[in-house]
Motif scaffolding. Structure first.
Motif, PDB file in Angstrom:
ATOM      1  N   ASP A 172       0.839  -1.213   0.000  1.00  0.00           N
ATOM      2  CA  ASP A 172       0.000   0.000   0.000  1.00  0.00           C
ATOM      3  C   ASP A 172       0.868   1.254   0.000  1.00  0.00           C
ATOM      4  N   TYR A 173       0.212   2.420  -0.178  1.00  0.00           N
ATOM      5  CA  TYR A 173       0.903   3.715  -0.214  1.00  0.00           C
ATOM      6  C   TYR A 173       0.455   4.579   0.960  1.00  0.00           C
ATOM      7  N   ASN A 174       1.206   5.629   1.211  1.00  0.00           N
ATOM      8  CA  ASN A 174       0.944   6.503   2.373  1.00  0.00           C
ATOM      9  C   ASN A 174       0.991   5.722   3.687  1.00  0.00           C
ATOM     10  N   THR A 175       1.839   4.710   3.714  1.00  0.00           N
ATOM     11  CA  THR A 175       1.970   3.860   4.897  1.00  0.00           C
ATOM     12  C   THR A 175       3.405   3.869   5.419  1.00  0.00           C
ATOM     13  N   GLU A 176       4.205   4.821   4.956  1.00  0.00           N
ATOM     14  CA  GLU A 176       5.624   4.828   5.318  1.00  0.00           C
ATOM     15  C   GLU A 176       5.821   5.229   6.777  1.00  0.00           C
ATOM     16  N   GLY A 177       5.065   6.229   7.220  1.00  0.00           N
ATOM     17  CA  GLY A 177       5.118   6.624   8.624  1.00  0.00           C
ATOM     18  C   GLY A 177       4.067   5.886   9.442  1.00  0.00           C
ATOM     19  N   ILE A 178       4.090   6.116  10.745  1.00  0.00           N
ATOM     20  CA  ILE A 178       3.071   5.530  11.629  1.00  0.00           C
ATOM     21  C   ILE A 178       1.856   6.451  11.571  1.00  0.00           C
ATOM     22  N   ASN A 179       0.761   5.936  11.018  1.00  0.00           N
ATOM     23  CA  ASN A 179      -0.455   6.736  10.854  1.00  0.00           C
ATOM     24  C   ASN A 179      -1.662   5.797  10.835  1.00  0.00           C
ATOM     25  N   CYS A 201       4.815 -10.912   4.009  1.00  0.00           N
ATOM     26  CA  CYS A 201       5.542  -9.656   3.823  1.00  0.00           C
ATOM     27  C   CYS A 201       4.604  -8.479   3.624  1.00  0.00           C
ATOM     28  N   VAL A 202       5.136  -7.311   3.947  1.00  0.00           N
ATOM     29  CA  VAL A 202       4.403  -6.054   3.807  1.00  0.00           C
ATOM     30  C   VAL A 202       5.238  -5.123   2.935  1.00  0.00           C
ATOM     31  N   GLY A 203       4.598  -4.590   1.885  1.00  0.00           N
ATOM     32  CA  GLY A 203       5.261  -3.656   0.979  1.00  0.00           C
ATOM     33  C   GLY A 203       4.825  -2.229   1.258  1.00  0.00           C
ATOM     34  N   PHE A 204       5.816  -1.355   1.291  1.00  0.00           N
ATOM     35  CA  PHE A 204       5.580   0.081   1.494  1.00  0.00           C
ATOM     36  C   PHE A 204       5.914   0.769   0.165  1.00  0.00           C
ATOM     37  N   GLN A 205       4.876   1.205  -0.544  1.00  0.00           N
ATOM     38  CA  GLN A 205       5.116   1.731  -1.899  1.00  0.00           C
ATOM     39  C   GLN A 205       6.116   2.884  -1.872  1.00  0.00           C
ATOM     40  N   SER A 206       5.900   3.862  -1.002  1.00  0.00           N
ATOM     41  CA  SER A 206       6.850   4.973  -0.855  1.00  0.00           C
ATOM     42  C   SER A 206       6.905   5.894  -2.073  1.00  0.00           C
ATOM     43  N   HIS A 207       5.728   6.308  -2.518  1.00  0.00           N
ATOM     44  CA  HIS A 207       5.639   7.381  -3.521  1.00  0.00           C
ATOM     45  C   HIS A 207       5.693   8.704  -2.752  1.00  0.00           C
ATOM     46  N   LEU A 208       6.907   9.211  -2.578  1.00  0.00           N
ATOM     47  CA  LEU A 208       7.122  10.377  -1.720  1.00  0.00           C
ATOM     48  C   LEU A 208       7.177  11.653  -2.562  1.00  0.00           C
ATOM     49  N   ALA A 209       7.020  12.790  -1.885  1.00  0.00           N
ATOM     50  CA  ALA A 209       7.079  14.105  -2.544  1.00  0.00           C
ATOM     51  C   ALA A 209       7.825  15.040  -1.609  1.00  0.00           C
ATOM     52  N   ILE A 210       8.785  15.797  -2.139  1.00  0.00           N
ATOM     53  CA  ILE A 210       9.603  16.607  -1.216  1.00  0.00           C
ATOM     54  C   ILE A 210       8.762  17.662  -0.510  1.00  0.00           C
ATOM     55  N   GLN A 211       7.662  18.096  -1.119  1.00  0.00           N
ATOM     56  CA  GLN A 211       6.867  19.153  -0.479  1.00  0.00           C
ATOM     57  C   GLN A 211       6.080  18.645   0.722  1.00  0.00           C
ATOM     58  N   TYR A 212       5.977  17.343   0.900  1.00  0.00           N
ATOM     59  CA  TYR A 212       5.242  16.794   2.047  1.00  0.00           C
ATOM     60  C   TYR A 212       6.150  16.437   3.216  1.00  0.00           C
ATOM     61  N   GLY A 213       7.448  16.525   3.045  1.00  0.00           N
ATOM     62  CA  GLY A 213       8.362  16.191   4.135  1.00  0.00           C
ATOM     63  C   GLY A 213       8.649  14.699   4.180  1.00  0.00           C
ATOM     64  N   PHE A 214       9.756  14.361   4.814  1.00  0.00           N
ATOM     65  CA  PHE A 214      10.127  12.945   4.929  1.00  0.00           C
ATOM     66  C   PHE A 214       9.513  12.358   6.194  1.00  0.00           C
ATOM     67  N   PRO A 215       8.883  11.182   6.106  1.00  0.00           N
ATOM     68  CA  PRO A 215       8.324  10.555   7.306  1.00  0.00           C
ATOM     69  C   PRO A 215       9.426  10.096   8.261  1.00  0.00           C
ATOM     70  N   GLY A 216       9.661  10.840   9.314  1.00  0.00           N
ATOM     71  CA  GLY A 216      10.803  10.614  10.189  1.00  0.00           C
ATOM     72  C   GLY A 216      10.732   9.312  10.959  1.00  0.00           C
TER      73      GLY A 216
END
Ligand code: XIL
Length: 315
Positions: A172-179, A201-216
């Motif tokens: 899935d996407y938008n699952t990189e951080g804890i949310n 296994c669990v896949g983290f798509q990680s379609h990131l955008a610099i304007q949204y910040g990095f999920p720390g």
């Protein structure tokens, strides 16, 4: 200097890319980079339902086989993508009633996974893709609306039956951080494993955008999944910017790539990182997010970008 795959192998990880069948057949630069830099590949579109079973019971593996054959020639592994999704699935599936839809899903999984089950290159599958919405509720797709939540466990059982050796993932996407969404996946995976449903296994798509910040908390999130006993992997990494690119955006983007690779390296259960393509020439981003692009590690002329160097140096 050595290609990405050499450095990744030394760390016990894969470095992957999505591949598109068109340039793979037609462009030497595309083919050469794909063959030399990466140790795993994912079909960007060629294994999806609309490609593999466009009409009921009519299976077509031309694109999928081209990618698997390329991978075999280059000593690469293949991650199968994807068996059950709400997108790129033909209308004939969406319009079935419950009994017929369940049967169609099982037949599709058994045919597609079965087609590759004896091929040692194909090591894993995204069995279900994007089953949650961003609030952490099961997505009200035609799958859910027709079959209820049970289709997810049924899909994993069908995949295991078709290939007992393949690693079976949820993605899935938008699952990189804890949310809310990643926690919903966490709870589902925990419950499926308690019930003995075969999920590995669990896949983290990680379609990131610099304007949204990095999920720390990316690494912390991967680690909590690992504690459930599953493998984790980055499946579709890209980092988009508002176009045009410039040196400042490239530098920020490079830090995102470095951070993702470092998060995976820090988690033993993380198998590797797949980038969703490698050249900006063929990225899905400009078509999907108007005004954004420049998301990958080579530019449109196949020159390495700062993001390439960041991945290379992190590995
Ligand atoms: C995208 C492909 O990159 C595009 O070529 C296609 O038109 C649409 O799908 N999540 C996924 C991928 O799981 O399959 C999607 O790939 C990107 C988002």
């Amino acid at each position: 200097s050595a290609p990405l795959r050499t450095h990744a192998a030394a760390k016990g990880k894969f470095i992957g890319t999505a591949l598109a069948t068109g340039p793979l057949a037609n462009e030497t630069s595309y083919k050469n980079i794909a063959a030399t830099e990466f140790s795993q590949v994912t079909a960007e579109n060629a294994m999806k339902w609309d490609a593999t079973e466009p009409s009921q019971g009519q299976f077509n593996y031309s694109g999928a086989d081209a990618i698997v054959n390329f991978a075999t020639q280059n000593n690469q592994q293949v991650h199968g993508h994807t068996l059950v999704w709400h997108s790129q699935t033909p209308g004939w599936v969406q319009n079935l009633g419950a009994t017929a839809m369940r049967a169609a899903m099982q037949n599709h999984i058994s045919n597609v996974v079965g087609h590759f089950a004896d091929n040692p290159a194909v090591v894993s599958w995204d069995v279900v893709n994007e089953v949650f919405d961003d609030s952490g509720n099961l997505r009200t797709s035609f799958w859910y609306n027709t079959l209820g939540s049970g289709y997810i466990a049924d899909a994993f059982r069908a995949a295991r039956a078709a290939d007992p050796d393949a690693k079976l993932c949820i993605n899935d996407y938008n699952t990189e951080g804890i949310n809310a969404k990643s926690t919903a996946i966490y709870n589902l995976v925990s419950s499926l494993r308690q019930q003995g449903v075969p999920i590995d296994c669990v896949g983290f798509q990680s379609h990131l955008a610099i304007q949204y910040g990095f999920p720390g908390d990316f690494q912390q999130n991967l680690q909590r999944f690992a504690a459930l006993g599953v493998q984790v992997r980055i499946t579709e990494l890209d980092v988009r910017v508002q176009t045009p690119r410039d040196a400042t955006k490239d530098a920020t983007q490079a830090t995102y790539y470095r951070n993702v690779v470092n998060a995976c390296l820090a988690v033993t259960a993380c198998q590797g990182v797949t980038i969703w393509g490698f050249t900006d020439k063929y990225s899905w981003v400009p078509d999907t997010f108007p005004g954004q692009g420049g998301a990958l590690i080579y530019n449109e002329s196949y020159q390495q970008k700062p993001s390439y160097t960041a991945v290379h140096d992190a590995l």
